[in-house]
Design a protein around this motif. Sequence first.
Motif, PDB file in Angstrom:
ATOM      1  N   ASN A 147      28.884  47.035  52.210  1.00 25.88           N
ATOM      2  CA  ASN A 147      28.818  46.161  51.033  1.00 25.88           C
ATOM      3  C   ASN A 147      28.217  44.814  51.434  1.00 25.88           C
ATOM      4  OD1 ASN A 147      30.422  47.866  49.088  1.00 25.88           O
ATOM      5  ND2 ASN A 147      31.920  47.631  50.711  1.00 25.88           N
ATOM      6  N   SER A 172      35.275  42.724  51.791  1.00 27.36           N
ATOM      7  CA  SER A 172      35.105  44.179  51.789  1.00 27.36           C
ATOM      8  C   SER A 172      34.643  44.713  53.143  1.00 27.36           C
ATOM      9  CB  SER A 172      34.129  44.600  50.693  1.00 27.36           C
ATOM     10  OG  SER A 172      32.851  44.084  50.966  1.00 27.36           O
ATOM     11  N   SER A 222      34.887  46.455  56.823  1.00 26.03           N
ATOM     12  CA  SER A 222      35.586  47.580  57.434  1.00 26.03           C
ATOM     13  C   SER A 222      35.472  47.469  58.952  1.00 26.03           C
ATOM     14  CB  SER A 222      34.969  48.902  56.969  1.00 26.03           C
ATOM     15  OG  SER A 222      35.098  49.047  55.577  1.00 26.03           O
ATOM     16  N   ASP A 250      39.163  54.291  60.168  1.00 24.50           N
ATOM     17  CA  ASP A 250      39.974  54.196  58.954  1.00 24.50           C
ATOM     18  C   ASP A 250      41.347  53.646  59.296  1.00 24.50           C
ATOM     19  OD1 ASP A 250      41.141  54.400  56.479  1.00 24.50           O
ATOM     20  OD2 ASP A 250      41.166  56.603  56.456  1.00 24.50           O
ATOM     21  N   GLN A 287      43.293  52.664  56.899  1.00 23.04           N
ATOM     22  CA  GLN A 287      44.017  52.931  55.651  1.00 23.04           C
ATOM     23  C   GLN A 287      44.395  51.632  54.932  1.00 23.04           C
ATOM     24  OE1 GLN A 287      47.153  55.667  56.637  1.00 23.04           O
ATOM     25  NE2 GLN A 287      45.714  57.221  57.310  1.00 23.04           N
ATOM     26  N   GLU A 288      43.421  50.761  54.809  1.00 18.80           N
ATOM     27  CA  GLU A 288      43.594  49.496  54.087  1.00 18.80           C
ATOM     28  C   GLU A 288      42.637  49.475  52.906  1.00 18.80           C
ATOM     29  OE1 GLU A 288      45.946  47.586  54.701  1.00 18.80           O
ATOM     30  OE2 GLU A 288      46.412  47.756  56.825  1.00 18.80           O
ATOM     31  N   LYS A 289      43.056  48.885  51.807  1.00 22.76           N
ATOM     32  CA  LYS A 289      42.201  48.778  50.631  1.00 22.76           C
ATOM     33  C   LYS A 289      41.415  47.473  50.616  1.00 22.76           C
ATOM     34  CE  LYS A 289      45.053  51.791  47.830  1.00 22.76           C
ATOM     35  NZ  LYS A 289      45.890  51.947  46.666  1.00 22.76           N
ATOM     36  N   GLN A 290      41.989  46.407  51.162  1.00 19.27           N
ATOM     37  CA  GLN A 290      41.318  45.112  51.172  1.00 19.27           C
ATOM     38  C   GLN A 290      40.440  44.979  52.412  1.00 19.27           C
ATOM     39  OE1 GLN A 290      44.710  45.282  50.659  1.00 19.27           O
ATOM     40  NE2 GLN A 290      44.855  44.683  48.531  1.00 19.27           N
ATOM     41  N   GLN A 349      44.182  41.051  57.081  1.00 14.55           N
ATOM     42  CA  GLN A 349      43.872  41.781  55.852  1.00 14.55           C
ATOM     43  C   GLN A 349      43.617  40.767  54.750  1.00 14.55           C
ATOM     44  OE1 GLN A 349      47.107  43.738  53.860  1.00 14.55           O
ATOM     45  NE2 GLN A 349      45.798  45.446  53.286  1.00 14.55           N
ATOM     46  N   ASN A 350      42.476  40.934  54.079  1.00 11.39           N
ATOM     47  CA  ASN A 350      42.113  40.054  52.976  1.00 11.39           C
ATOM     48  C   ASN A 350      42.094  38.586  53.436  1.00 11.39           C
ATOM     49  OD1 ASN A 350      41.111  40.160  50.453  1.00 11.39           O
ATOM     50  ND2 ASN A 350      43.061  40.302  49.403  1.00 11.39           N
TER      51      ASN A 350
END
Length: 140
Positions: free
Chosen positions: A70, A77, A79, A99, A101-104, A124-125
Motif C-alpha cells: 500500500n 498499513s 507489514s 503474518d 496476525q495484525e489488522k493495523q 501496532q498502529n
Amino acid sequence: MYENGILYYVFEKEMYDKGPSSLNVISSADGGFTWSGEKEILPADADHEPAACLPDKSSYTLYYSSDSQNPGKSYASASVYKIKLDREFTPSASAVPIDLQEKQGILLYDVSIKNKESYFLYSQNYLTDNRLILKSISSS
C-alpha cells in the motif's frame, strides 16, 4: 551487526518521513571511526523500515516493515517482511511477508530467534495507538 572484525550498519535512507526509502548498508573495519562501501539493498519504491539483520553460515536474513503493498500509507498499513541476502548484501530471493496476525499497521523494531521461536518486537498502529507488542511465532 559485528562479524569477523567488521561492523555493518543497515539503515533507511529517505528524503522525508513516511516517504519512499531505500535500505542500505555501510561497513567499518575500525570499530566505527570510519565508514565506507555504502550499498543499496532495497530500492526506494516504498517506505522501508529496517529492524534486524541476522547472519547464518552463508547468508543474512534482513527483517523489515514496509508499506510496499500500500505505497504511501506508511505506518498505517505497513507489514513485516524478511529477505535473504548473500554475503555481499545482495538479495538472493524475493521478500517473504510474515503474518503476525495484525489488522493495523506495523512498525517492526527487532527480531530475535531462539530455540525454534521467532520473537518480533513492534509497534501496532504507530501513529495512533502506538501499542508496543512482543509476539513469538514457532518455527517448527
